[in-house]
Scaffold this motif. Structure first.
Motif, PDB file in Angstrom:
ATOM      1  N   ILE A  83       0.840  -1.212   0.000  1.00  0.00           N
ATOM      2  CA  ILE A  83       0.000   0.000   0.000  1.00  0.00           C
ATOM      3  C   ILE A  83       0.871   1.256   0.000  1.00  0.00           C
ATOM      4  N   GLY A  84       0.511   2.203  -0.851  1.00  0.00           N
ATOM      5  CA  GLY A  84       1.143   3.529  -0.814  1.00  0.00           C
ATOM      6  C   GLY A  84       2.521   3.611  -1.445  1.00  0.00           C
ATOM      7  N   GLY A  85       3.075   2.501  -1.908  1.00  0.00           N
ATOM      8  CA  GLY A  85       4.404   2.548  -2.531  1.00  0.00           C
ATOM      9  C   GLY A  85       4.757   1.155  -2.997  1.00  0.00           C
ATOM     10  N   GLY A  86       6.054   0.888  -3.208  1.00  0.00           N
ATOM     11  CA  GLY A  86       6.471  -0.456  -3.611  1.00  0.00           C
ATOM     12  C   GLY A  86       6.067  -0.762  -5.033  1.00  0.00           C
ATOM     13  N   TYR A  87       5.985  -2.061  -5.338  1.00  0.00           N
ATOM     14  CA  TYR A  87       5.759  -2.475  -6.724  1.00  0.00           C
ATOM     15  C   TYR A  87       4.302  -2.299  -7.172  1.00  0.00           C
ATOM     16  N   THR A  88       4.124  -2.218  -8.495  1.00  0.00           N
ATOM     17  CA  THR A  88       2.788  -2.102  -9.094  1.00  0.00           C
ATOM     18  C   THR A  88       2.008  -3.384  -8.802  1.00  0.00           C
ATOM     19  N   SER A  89       0.691  -3.265  -8.662  1.00  0.00           N
ATOM     20  CA  SER A  89      -0.141  -4.439  -8.391  1.00  0.00           C
ATOM     21  C   SER A  89       0.088  -5.521  -9.449  1.00  0.00           C
ATOM     22  N   PRO A  90       0.496  -6.736  -9.025  1.00  0.00           N
ATOM     23  CA  PRO A  90       0.669  -7.809  -9.997  1.00  0.00           C
ATOM     24  C   PRO A  90      -0.647  -8.190 -10.675  1.00  0.00           C
ATOM     25  N   ASN A  91      -1.764  -7.969  -9.966  1.00  0.00           N
ATOM     26  CA  ASN A  91      -3.072  -8.272 -10.571  1.00  0.00           C
ATOM     27  C   ASN A  91      -3.343  -7.355 -11.753  1.00  0.00           C
ATOM     28  N   VAL A  92      -3.057  -6.059 -11.537  1.00  0.00           N
ATOM     29  CA  VAL A  92      -3.265  -5.094 -12.618  1.00  0.00           C
ATOM     30  C   VAL A  92      -2.308  -5.413 -13.768  1.00  0.00           C
ATOM     31  N   THR A  93      -1.049  -5.765 -13.426  1.00  0.00           N
ATOM     32  CA  THR A  93      -0.060  -6.111 -14.459  1.00  0.00           C
ATOM     33  C   THR A  93      -0.558  -7.283 -15.305  1.00  0.00           C
ATOM     34  N   LEU A  94      -1.063  -8.306 -14.635  1.00  0.00           N
ATOM     35  CA  LEU A  94      -1.535  -9.511 -15.333  1.00  0.00           C
ATOM     36  C   LEU A  94      -2.729  -9.184 -16.247  1.00  0.00           C
ATOM     37  N   ARG A  95      -3.679  -8.426 -15.702  1.00  0.00           N
ATOM     38  CA  ARG A  95      -4.881  -8.096 -16.485  1.00  0.00           C
ATOM     39  C   ARG A  95      -4.523  -7.265 -17.707  1.00  0.00           C
ATOM     40  N   LYS A  96      -3.579  -6.343 -17.512  1.00  0.00           N
ATOM     41  CA  LYS A  96      -3.192  -5.495 -18.649  1.00  0.00           C
ATOM     42  C   LYS A  96      -2.416  -6.299 -19.679  1.00  0.00           C
ATOM     43  N   ALA A  97      -1.453  -7.107 -19.202  1.00  0.00           N
ATOM     44  CA  ALA A  97      -0.585  -7.854 -20.130  1.00  0.00           C
ATOM     45  C   ALA A  97      -1.405  -8.821 -20.989  1.00  0.00           C
ATOM     46  N   LEU A  98      -2.442  -9.408 -20.408  1.00  0.00           N
ATOM     47  CA  LEU A  98      -3.237 -10.394 -21.158  1.00  0.00           C
ATOM     48  C   LEU A  98      -4.532  -9.781 -21.703  1.00  0.00           C
ATOM     49  N   ASP A  99      -4.688  -8.485 -21.472  1.00  0.00           N
ATOM     50  CA  ASP A  99      -5.891  -7.767 -21.895  1.00  0.00           C
ATOM     51  C   ASP A  99      -7.166  -8.485 -21.416  1.00  0.00           C
ATOM     52  N   LEU A 100      -7.170  -8.808 -20.120  1.00  0.00           N
ATOM     53  CA  LEU A 100      -8.345  -9.461 -19.516  1.00  0.00           C
ATOM     54  C   LEU A 100      -9.331  -8.353 -19.165  1.00  0.00           C
ATOM     55  N   TYR A 101     -10.074  -7.914 -20.142  1.00  0.00           N
ATOM     56  CA  TYR A 101     -10.797  -6.646 -19.998  1.00  0.00           C
ATOM     57  C   TYR A 101     -12.087  -6.735 -19.188  1.00  0.00           C
ATOM     58  N   ALA A 102     -12.612  -7.941 -19.038  1.00  0.00           N
ATOM     59  CA  ALA A 102     -13.897  -8.063 -18.349  1.00  0.00           C
ATOM     60  C   ALA A 102     -13.732  -8.788 -17.021  1.00  0.00           C
ATOM     61  N   CYS A 103     -14.102  -8.127 -15.954  1.00  0.00           N
ATOM     62  CA  CYS A 103     -14.090  -8.786 -14.650  1.00  0.00           C
ATOM     63  C   CYS A 103     -15.537  -9.132 -14.312  1.00  0.00           C
ATOM     64  N   LEU A 104     -15.757 -10.418 -14.100  1.00  0.00           N
ATOM     65  CA  LEU A 104     -17.116 -10.917 -13.893  1.00  0.00           C
ATOM     66  C   LEU A 104     -17.238 -11.476 -12.486  1.00  0.00           C
ATOM     67  N   ARG A 105     -18.224 -10.998 -11.738  1.00  0.00           N
ATOM     68  CA  ARG A 105     -18.417 -11.523 -10.385  1.00  0.00           C
ATOM     69  C   ARG A 105     -19.889 -11.842 -10.127  1.00  0.00           C
ATOM     70  N   PRO A 106     -20.246 -13.093 -10.257  1.00  0.00           N
ATOM     71  CA  PRO A 106     -21.617 -13.477  -9.907  1.00  0.00           C
ATOM     72  C   PRO A 106     -21.741 -13.518  -8.382  1.00  0.00           C
ATOM     73  N   VAL A 107     -22.711 -12.807  -7.853  1.00  0.00           N
ATOM     74  CA  VAL A 107     -22.872 -12.711  -6.396  1.00  0.00           C
ATOM     75  C   VAL A 107     -24.181 -13.387  -6.020  1.00  0.00           C
ATOM     76  N   LYS A 108     -24.059 -14.537  -5.359  1.00  0.00           N
ATOM     77  CA  LYS A 108     -25.251 -15.347  -5.120  1.00  0.00           C
ATOM     78  C   LYS A 108     -25.269 -15.810  -3.669  1.00  0.00           C
TER      79      LYS A 108
END
Ligand code: NAI
Length: 342
Positions: A83-108
């Motif tokens: 938080i607040g510094g350090g490395y870029t979020s690996p999740n954001v890096t992964l989503r951008k690198a693979l262009d995973l543009y849609a995040c889907l969350r079924p809430v049941k």
């Protein structure tokens, strides 16, 4: 979700990223449950996250991206972001690198899981590649920071088309676009311009709009008025967590990050460092993410077995992890789900 294919007799290669904190524990449980369905997954295990950074100098090594590109599908544990510094979020890096543009969350709602509401059944579709998550920030002068919110017609049209297509396939009847265009007139204004355009292409699905702050209140007061929520990146992140709270918390909500050519399935929750290594994390969300993964592969029967197994164990209430008021371990919960397969 659009299945990428028919069930395959010779099985599937799937990338497995165990992740940080509780990740290795909950993904191991999910792998056992998926294997027990008999679908025949060959797991290609790759390392990403905080410890990998120490070894290779990057949180998402190229080998991880290559594996997911090759296999087309991945199951991922949570990855820690400082938080607040350090490395870029690996999740954001992964989503951008693979262009995973849609995040889907079924809430049941799940049977027997304590929560304020019963029979919740809604879906959050979040744009995953831009908005304030673009990470474009700089210091203008000491004491003043500028953070840019990027909105492009291409990205909004693409996520809106995904949402409408998903709604049509899954029999959802209403899409609510969420915005703050009264204040962010240009950026959220463009968002609405695009969602309205796509809505006009789908007259069979009801479309409406709501301002983000009102949505948050309405979700708490009466969540049943919503069916599918369509949001930009940051609003989607926050609203997903409110929705998780409606059905009993972070440990039970699955998710998927979907692109044109590959998809990565993961729980909504993070690496929960406070309980990591204790064997008590709730694996439900990752197990159900595994169910979404099987559905994506066209293995509907196996996905339903997982959903019914989880439902039975939770309904019965004898085997529950501490976050749901029980004393069971992560492994014991996975064992119980497998035993509950019919
Ligand atoms: P968190 O989701 O890890 O934890 C929030 C609370 O929920 C904690 O009390 C935790 O113990 C509990 N919790 C979460 N998952 C649970 C589970 N499966 N079973 C039982 N209890 C569970 O969120 P937090 O603390 O904000 O973030 C911790 C780290 O995780 C941060 O570095 C954050 O960046 C990262 N994170 C990663 C995500 C991902 O990889 N997709 C998503 C969210 C956070």
């Amino acid at each position: 979700m659009t299945p990428i294919g028919e069930p395959r007799a010779m099985g599937y290669d799937v990338t497995l990223i165990p992740g940080d904190g509780i990740g290795p524990e909950v993904t191991a449980a999910a792998v056992r449950v998926i294997d027990a369905t008999g679908v025949g997954v060959r797991w290609e295990r790759v390392e990403a996250g905080a410890e990998v950074l120490m070894k290779y100098g990057e949180t998402i090594p190229e080998a991880v991206l290559q594996s997911i590109r090759r296999n087309g599908v991945g199951l991922k544990g949570p990855l820690t972001t400082p938080i607040g510094g350090g490395y870029t979020s690996p999740n954001v890096t992964l989503r951008k690198a693979l262009d995973l543009y849609a995040c889907l969350r079924p809430v049941k709602s799940l049977p027997g899981v304590p929560s304020r509401y019963e029979a919740i059944d809604l879906v959050v579709v979040r744009e995953n590649t831009e908005g304030l998550y673009s990470g474009i920030e700089h210091r203008v002068v000491p004491g003043v920071i500028e953070s840019l919110k990027i909105v492009t017609e291409r990205a909004v049209l693409r996520i809106a088309r995904f949402a409408f297509e998903y709604a049509r396939l899954e029999g959802r009847s209403k899409i609510t676009a969420v915005h703050k265009a009264n204040i962010m007139k240009l950026s959220d204004g463009l968002f609405l311009e695009c969602t309205r355009k796509v809505a006009r292409e789908h007259p069979d699905i009801t479309y409406d709009e709501i301002i983000i702050d009102n949505l948050c209140m309405q979700l708490v007061l009466n969540p049943y008025q919503f069916d599918l929520l369509l949001l930009e990146n940051l609003y989607g992140d926050i609203v997903s967590e409110i929705c998780s709270g409606l059905v009993g918390g972070l440990g039970v909500v699955p998710g998927a990050n979907i692109g044109e050519t590959c998809a990565v399935f993961e729980a909504v929750h993070g690496s929960a460092p406070q309980i990591a290594g204790k064997g008590i994390a709730n694996p439900t969300a990752v197990i159900l993410s595994g169910g979404l993964l099987l559905r994506h592969l066209g293995e509907d029967a196996a996905a339903q077995r997982i959903q019914r197994g989880v439902d039975r164990v939770l309904q019965e209430g004898r085997v529950r992890t501490p976050d749901l008021g029980g004393q069971a371990t992560t492994e014991a919960f996975a064992d119980a789900v497998i035993a509950a397969f019919e």
